[in-house]
Design an enzyme around this catalytic site. Structure first.
Site, PDB file in Angstrom:
ATOM      1  N   ASN A 187      19.848 113.564  41.015  1.00  0.00           N
ATOM      2  CA  ASN A 187      19.023 114.045  39.854  1.00  0.00           C
ATOM      3  C   ASN A 187      19.334 115.712  39.734  1.00  0.00           C
ATOM      4  O   ASN A 187      19.321 116.281  40.548  1.00  0.00           O
ATOM      5  CB  ASN A 187      17.466 113.711  39.975  1.00  0.00           C
ATOM      6  CG  ASN A 187      17.553 112.188  40.402  1.00  0.00           C
ATOM      7  OD1 ASN A 187      18.041 111.764  41.495  1.00  0.00           O
ATOM      8  ND2 ASN A 187      17.052 111.320  39.765  1.00  0.00           N
ATOM      9  N   GLY A 239      10.776 112.232  36.218  1.00  0.00           N
ATOM     10  CA  GLY A 239      10.230 111.379  37.278  1.00  0.00           C
ATOM     11  C   GLY A 239      10.117 112.451  38.398  1.00  0.00           C
ATOM     12  O   GLY A 239       9.840 111.902  39.438  1.00  0.00           O
ATOM     13  N   GLU A 248      10.632 127.978  21.662  1.00  0.00           N
ATOM     14  CA  GLU A 248      10.478 126.605  21.941  1.00  0.00           C
ATOM     15  C   GLU A 248      10.318 125.584  20.735  1.00  0.00           C
ATOM     16  O   GLU A 248       9.173 125.778  20.089  1.00  0.00           O
ATOM     17  CB  GLU A 248       9.433 126.225  23.157  1.00  0.00           C
ATOM     18  CG  GLU A 248       9.218 124.769  23.584  1.00  0.00           C
ATOM     19  CD  GLU A 248      10.466 124.171  23.757  1.00  0.00           C
ATOM     20  OE1 GLU A 248      11.174 124.224  24.792  1.00  0.00           O
ATOM     21  OE2 GLU A 248      10.772 123.210  23.183  1.00  0.00           O
ATOM     22  N   GLY A 262      21.316 123.042  31.994  1.00  0.00           N
ATOM     23  CA  GLY A 262      22.163 122.020  32.326  1.00  0.00           C
ATOM     24  C   GLY A 262      23.649 122.020  31.613  1.00  0.00           C
ATOM     25  O   GLY A 262      24.434 121.278  32.176  1.00  0.00           O
ATOM     26  N   PHE A 297      17.704 118.429  38.273  1.00  0.00           N
ATOM     27  CA  PHE A 297      17.070 119.687  37.838  1.00  0.00           C
ATOM     28  C   PHE A 297      16.839 120.634  38.803  1.00  0.00           C
ATOM     29  O   PHE A 297      16.827 122.035  38.725  1.00  0.00           O
ATOM     30  CB  PHE A 297      15.601 119.351  37.280  1.00  0.00           C
ATOM     31  CG  PHE A 297      14.477 118.880  38.133  1.00  0.00           C
ATOM     32  CD1 PHE A 297      13.882 119.571  39.158  1.00  0.00           C
ATOM     33  CD2 PHE A 297      14.028 117.724  37.639  1.00  0.00           C
ATOM     34  CE1 PHE A 297      12.824 119.291  39.968  1.00  0.00           C
ATOM     35  CE2 PHE A 297      12.758 117.290  38.623  1.00  0.00           C
ATOM     36  CZ  PHE A 297      12.133 118.093  39.455  1.00  0.00           C
ATOM     37  N   MET A 334      11.775 113.768  40.348  1.00  0.00           N
ATOM     38  CA  MET A 334      12.776 113.632  41.690  1.00  0.00           C
ATOM     39  C   MET A 334      13.460 114.984  41.908  1.00  0.00           C
ATOM     40  O   MET A 334      14.285 115.633  40.847  1.00  0.00           O
ATOM     41  CB  MET A 334      13.733 112.369  41.703  1.00  0.00           C
ATOM     42  CG  MET A 334      12.989 111.308  41.747  1.00  0.00           C
ATOM     43  SD  MET A 334      14.151 109.825  41.650  1.00  0.00           S
ATOM     44  CE  MET A 334      14.921 109.788  43.132  1.00  0.00           C
ATOM     45  N   VAL A 391      15.303 127.181  16.804  1.00  0.00           N
ATOM     46  CA  VAL A 391      16.382 127.982  16.535  1.00  0.00           C
ATOM     47  C   VAL A 391      17.740 127.338  15.862  1.00  0.00           C
ATOM     48  O   VAL A 391      18.012 126.250  16.573  1.00  0.00           O
ATOM     49  CB  VAL A 391      16.922 128.948  17.862  1.00  0.00           C
ATOM     50  CG1 VAL A 391      18.051 129.798  17.438  1.00  0.00           C
ATOM     51  CG2 VAL A 391      15.765 129.712  18.601  1.00  0.00           C
ATOM     52  N   GLY A 404      12.233 119.168  29.634  1.00  0.00           N
ATOM     53  CA  GLY A 404      12.195 117.820  30.506  1.00  0.00           C
ATOM     54  C   GLY A 404      11.273 117.743  31.745  1.00  0.00           C
ATOM     55  O   GLY A 404      10.977 116.504  32.136  1.00  0.00           O
ATOM     56  N   GLU A 408      18.848 105.690  42.600  1.00  0.00           N
ATOM     57  CA  GLU A 408      17.216 105.727  42.585  1.00  0.00           C
ATOM     58  C   GLU A 408      16.604 104.419  42.420  1.00  0.00           C
ATOM     59  O   GLU A 408      16.820 103.817  41.606  1.00  0.00           O
ATOM     60  CB  GLU A 408      16.881 106.822  41.430  1.00  0.00           C
ATOM     61  CG  GLU A 408      15.616 106.940  41.125  1.00  0.00           C
ATOM     62  CD  GLU A 408      15.470 107.596  39.547  1.00  0.00           C
ATOM     63  OE1 GLU A 408      16.114 108.451  39.361  1.00  0.00           O
ATOM     64  OE2 GLU A 408      14.554 107.104  39.056  1.00  0.00           O
ATOM     65  N   HIS A 417      20.418 112.253  32.205  1.00  0.00           N
ATOM     66  CA  HIS A 417      20.820 113.425  32.961  1.00  0.00           C
ATOM     67  C   HIS A 417      22.159 114.043  32.231  1.00  0.00           C
ATOM     68  O   HIS A 417      23.252 114.023  32.594  1.00  0.00           O
ATOM     69  CB  HIS A 417      21.543 112.980  34.200  1.00  0.00           C
ATOM     70  CG  HIS A 417      20.440 112.526  35.276  1.00  0.00           C
ATOM     71  ND1 HIS A 417      20.667 112.035  36.211  1.00  0.00           N
ATOM     72  CD2 HIS A 417      18.814 112.603  35.082  1.00  0.00           C
ATOM     73  CE1 HIS A 417      19.557 111.603  36.854  1.00  0.00           C
ATOM     74  NE2 HIS A 417      18.460 111.943  36.123  1.00  0.00           N
TER      75      HIS A 417
HETATM   76  P1  FAE Z   1      15.789 120.808  29.126  1.00  0.00           P
HETATM   77  O1  FAE Z   1      14.609 120.706  30.389  1.00  0.00           O
HETATM   78  O2  FAE Z   1      15.875 119.740  28.492  1.00  0.00           O
HETATM   79  O3  FAE Z   1      14.849 122.040  28.261  1.00  0.00           O
HETATM   80  C1  FAE Z   1      15.301 122.437  27.076  1.00  0.00           C
HETATM   81  C2  FAE Z   1      14.348 122.949  26.089  1.00  0.00           C
HETATM   82  O4  FAE Z   1      14.794 123.696  24.967  1.00  0.00           O
HETATM   83  C3  FAE Z   1      13.543 121.899  25.523  1.00  0.00           C
HETATM   84  O5  FAE Z   1      12.199 121.945  25.713  1.00  0.00           O
HETATM   85  C4  FAE Z   1      13.998 121.840  23.978  1.00  0.00           C
HETATM   86  O6  FAE Z   1      12.806 121.318  23.181  1.00  0.00           O
HETATM   87  C5  FAE Z   1      14.046 123.094  23.980  1.00  0.00           C
HETATM   88  N1  FAE Z   1      15.372 123.367  22.806  1.00  0.00           N
HETATM   89  C6  FAE Z   1      16.391 122.676  22.538  1.00  0.00           C
HETATM   90  N2  FAE Z   1      17.085 123.430  21.458  1.00  0.00           N
HETATM   91  C7  FAE Z   1      16.228 124.493  21.119  1.00  0.00           C
HETATM   92  C8  FAE Z   1      16.371 124.920  20.027  1.00  0.00           C
HETATM   93  N3  FAE Z   1      17.507 125.068  19.077  1.00  0.00           N
HETATM   94  N4  FAE Z   1      15.310 125.944  19.534  1.00  0.00           N
HETATM   95  C9  FAE Z   1      14.254 125.949  20.574  1.00  0.00           C
HETATM   96  N5  FAE Z   1      13.940 125.103  21.266  1.00  0.00           N
HETATM   97  C10 FAE Z   1      15.108 124.303  21.762  1.00  0.00           C
HETATM   98  O7  FAE Z   1      16.953 121.736  29.729  1.00  0.00           O
HETATM   99  N6  FAE Z   1      15.981 115.211  36.571  1.00  0.00           N
HETATM  100  C11 FAE Z   1      15.705 115.245  37.993  1.00  0.00           C
HETATM  101  O8  FAE Z   1      16.238 116.179  38.594  1.00  0.00           O
HETATM  102  N7  FAE Z   1      14.816 114.540  38.701  1.00  0.00           N
HETATM  103  C12 FAE Z   1      14.163 113.361  37.733  1.00  0.00           C
HETATM  104  O9  FAE Z   1      13.390 112.532  38.259  1.00  0.00           O
HETATM  105  C13 FAE Z   1      14.513 113.219  36.301  1.00  0.00           C
HETATM  106  N8  FAE Z   1      13.946 112.258  35.582  1.00  0.00           N
HETATM  107  C14 FAE Z   1      14.269 112.204  34.411  1.00  0.00           C
HETATM  108  C15 FAE Z   1      13.501 111.352  33.427  1.00  0.00           C
HETATM  109  C16 FAE Z   1      13.542 111.435  32.067  1.00  0.00           C
HETATM  110  C17 FAE Z   1      12.906 110.138  31.198  1.00  0.00           C
HETATM  111  C18 FAE Z   1      14.349 112.368  31.564  1.00  0.00           C
HETATM  112  C19 FAE Z   1      14.415 112.372  30.071  1.00  0.00           C
HETATM  113  C20 FAE Z   1      15.122 113.244  32.292  1.00  0.00           C
HETATM  114  C21 FAE Z   1      14.958 113.355  33.641  1.00  0.00           C
HETATM  115  N9  FAE Z   1      15.696 114.290  34.440  1.00  0.00           N
HETATM  116  C22 FAE Z   1      15.304 114.101  35.861  1.00  0.00           C
HETATM  117  C23 FAE Z   1      16.735 115.169  33.991  1.00  0.00           C
HETATM  118  C24 FAE Z   1      15.760 116.638  33.817  1.00  0.00           C
HETATM  119  O10 FAE Z   1      14.729 116.568  33.214  1.00  0.00           O
HETATM  120  C25 FAE Z   1      16.932 117.373  33.073  1.00  0.00           C
HETATM  121  O11 FAE Z   1      18.034 117.543  33.592  1.00  0.00           O
HETATM  122  C26 FAE Z   1      16.274 118.800  32.934  1.00  0.00           C
HETATM  123  O12 FAE Z   1      15.222 118.926  32.194  1.00  0.00           O
HETATM  124  C27 FAE Z   1      17.413 119.733  32.084  1.00  0.00           C
HETATM  125  O13 FAE Z   1      17.081 121.179  32.125  1.00  0.00           O
HETATM  126  P2  FAE Z   1      17.360 122.134  31.134  1.00  0.00           P
HETATM  127  O14 FAE Z   1      16.606 123.496  31.574  1.00  0.00           O
HETATM  128  O15 FAE Z   1      18.812 122.147  31.009  1.00  0.00           O
END
Ligand code: FAE
Length: 528
Positions: free
Chosen positions: A505, A140, A60, A495, A507, A142, A270, A135, A381, A467
């Site tokens: 949303n 949030g 990570e 994602g 996740f 949701m 990475v 994320g 939302e 998103h």
């Molecule tokens: P993610 O959660 O982004 O995790 C990827 C991880 O990989 C991160 O910790 C990175 O630091 C790490 N990473 C990336 N590249 C590398 C690398 N090369 N080497 C090592 N580590 C790495 O991906 N979604 C909802 O469903 N409900 C909500 O209420 C909502 N609110 C949101 C509010 C905000 C402010 C934000 C930013 C997003 C929100 N989302 C929400 C979107 C949701 O958090 C997002 O879709 C997911 O987190 C995506 O999940 P992934 O597993 O794809």
């Protein structure tokens, strides 16, 4: 379920249930399985691998968020952001740039591996979480399951009955999804802003719906009663919640470490993947310190590689690998099919008698659901604006059915990945959001707010999204289960599998698809 092991210091690079293995190996660190990233896709992969007895290393790039800063809190306050707020910035870049056109929101900070990143591409910037939990640390909460018909439209080859019967329920149970008590919702000042928005939507003949969340609503009620330390009721969200939220470090990742088979390395990014002659994967990772300096470049090897770096992280790694020739057999569709889930933020100004309240919970619990309107499908939302005084502002994150998609490409001159998203593609989301909210304004004789999103009188925030979806789309860049085409034992679990839009949303969908991938892969590819 156990809590994550206490880190000795913020700069800790290795966390395990048992004490960390001794010294860093000088050469290649081997593991049967490596997971890149610890967001939803990575966390599911880590847990299911660990439970299956597969020794797994999670890499990570962000830090582990379990060490209190000088103020006694792990995460900083939204109203007083410090270095913990954003990923290597000298000034915060909050979504709402201004209030009454004044730059009251953003603050100068010291560069540091903070929890929220805003990644800038041409015409679009993307907010993502950085740290153990991805994320889940900043979002949030949701926790929305998409309408079955739209899921089937986006994933025609996936067995929807199995998803809705098995994997969505499994994901919701593990994530700790719960719903606000309707009686408390109707009476508390903390959701007056939501009730005011609901009234305006209802006046326009629109339907609203309660939305589940992973924030513990029992805890929130205790916050309101004054018997628990405030978090959602203390404006905490985008820079992390100190209490109440069931982020992945408290659910999937805690359980993964609890298997005893999973080791987590933090502050390791990475940057390259290649394949050795024996079919194993070789990874190059830069370990950084808290100033961002690369203090070590590490080599890893594994038989099975799971990519959970999110839509941006995973797609960037694979586009780079294909186009620099380290994984040349990747499919031409790697990098394609990216979208913003139709995200557009906007706000309305209410009449003086329609107050939203100075007290606002940061966890949204309701949406305006006009997705079934074939003419203009939108799910909006009802978002908080928790700045501590009455604003008469109703804020929204509209999720529109924008069909526009973009592609990531490798730019050999700058040695970076570029995103081919245009302003015209954002305009499609704006037009759909505007159509819905013009209707709400007309029914209520209200207007938009012009002072929140920077540049003179910008009404619709069309230049950022929360998103990011797609880039390695299921069934195109991968087979129907996330196995990357062209390579054995290389998987995508995040994602980037979702083709640019999911209508809600995202996740819960990402988590459920990862559960489905892991069930299949463990049964067919990694069975002892
Ligand atoms: P993610 O959660 O982004 O995790 C990827 C991880 O990989 C991160 O910790 C990175 O630091 C790490 N990473 C990336 N590249 C590398 C690398 N090369 N080497 C090592 N580590 C790495 O991906 N979604 C909802 O469903 N409900 C909500 O209420 C909502 N609110 C949101 C509010 C905000 C402010 C934000 C930013 C997003 C929100 N989302 C929400 C979107 C949701 O958090 C997002 O879709 C997911 O987190 C995506 O999940 P992934 O597993 O794809």
């Amino acid at each position: 379920m156990i809590a994550l092991q206490t880190a000795a210091a913020a700069g800790l690079t290795r966390v395990g249930l048992q004490s960390a293995r001794a010294a860093e190996p000088a050469a290649v660190d081997n593991a049967p399985a490596i997971v890149v990233g610890s967001g939803y896709g990575g966390a599911v992969a880590a847990l299911r691998l660990g439970q299956a007895g597969v020794r797994t290393v999670v890499l990570e790039m962000g830090r582990l968020w379990n060490t209190a800063g000088p103020d006694g809190k792990v995460f900083c306050a939204t109203s007083a952001p410090d270095q913990r707020s954003m990923w290597f910035r000298s000034r915060t870049e909050a979504p709402l740039a201004s209030f009454l056109w004044l730059d009251l929101v953003n603050k100068d900070i010291t560069p540091y591996p903070g929890v929220l990143d805003r990644v800038h591409y041409d015409n679009m910037s993307v907010y993502v979480g950085r740290g153990v939990g991805g994320g889940s640390l900043v979002n949030g909460g949701m926790a929305v399951t998409p309408p079955a018909a739209y899921f089937a439209e986006q994933f025609p080859t996936v067995d929807a009955a199995e998803m809705y019967g098995t994997y969505f329920p499994r994901a919701r149970a593990m994530l700790g999804v719960n719903t606000v008590d309707p009686a408390w919702f109707e009476s508390t000042d903390w959701y007056r802003f939501t009730r005011t928005s609901r009234k305006a939507a209802t006046a326009a003949g629109l339907k609203t719906t309660f939305v589940p969340n992973v924030y513990d609503f029992g805890y929130m009620q205790r916050e309101a009663a004054g018997t628990a330390t405030r978090s959602a009721l203390a404006a905490e969200v985008i820079y992390g919640n100190n209490q109440g939220k069931r982020s992945l470090d408290k659910t999937y990742l805690a359980a993964a470490l609890g298997t005893g088979n999973v080791t987590l390395h933090t502050l390791e990014k990475v940057r390259a993947v290649t394949r050795a002659a024996d079919g194993s994967y070789l990874l190059t990772a830069d370990r950084i310190d808290l100033t961002g300096a690369v203090v070590e470049t590490k080599q890893y090897s594994c038989a099975s590689l799971f990519l959970g770096g999110g839509s941006l992280g995973t797609t960037e790694l694979l586009v780079r690998a294909r186009d620099t020739g380290t994984l040349p057999d990747l499919d031409a569709s790697v990098g394609a099919g990216w979208g913003t889930n139709g995200n557009t933020m906007l706000a309305r100004a209410n009449h003086v008698w329609d107050t939203v309240g100075a007290d606002q919970s940061t966890m949204p619990v309701m949406g305006i659901d006009d997705w079934a309107n074939a003419d203009n499908p939108v799910f909006a939302e009802i978002a908080p604006l928790p700045i501590g005084f009455e604003t008469w502002v109703s804020l929204y994150l509209a999720i529109t059915k924008n069909p526009e998609r973009a592609r990531f490409t490798w730019d050999s001159a700058s040695k970076t990945v570029k995103l081919g998203w245009s302003a015209a593609q954002s305009a499609v989301s704006v037009a759909m959001a505007k159509k819905l909210f013009d209707r709400i304004n007309a029914a209520n004789a209200t207007i938009y707010r012009y002072d929140l999103f920077g540049s003179p009188s910008k009404v619709f925030a069309d230049d950022f999204c929360y998103h990011p979806l797609g880039g390695c789309v299921l069934g195109r860049a991968t087979d129907g289960y996330g196995r990357v085409k062209g390579y054995k034992r290389l998987y995508v679990t995040d994602g980037s599998l979702v083709p640019g839009s999911i209508g809600v949303n995202p996740f819960v969908t990402i988590t459920a698809l990862a559960e489905r991938t892991m069930a299949r892969v463990l049964a067919e590819d990694l069975a002892p």
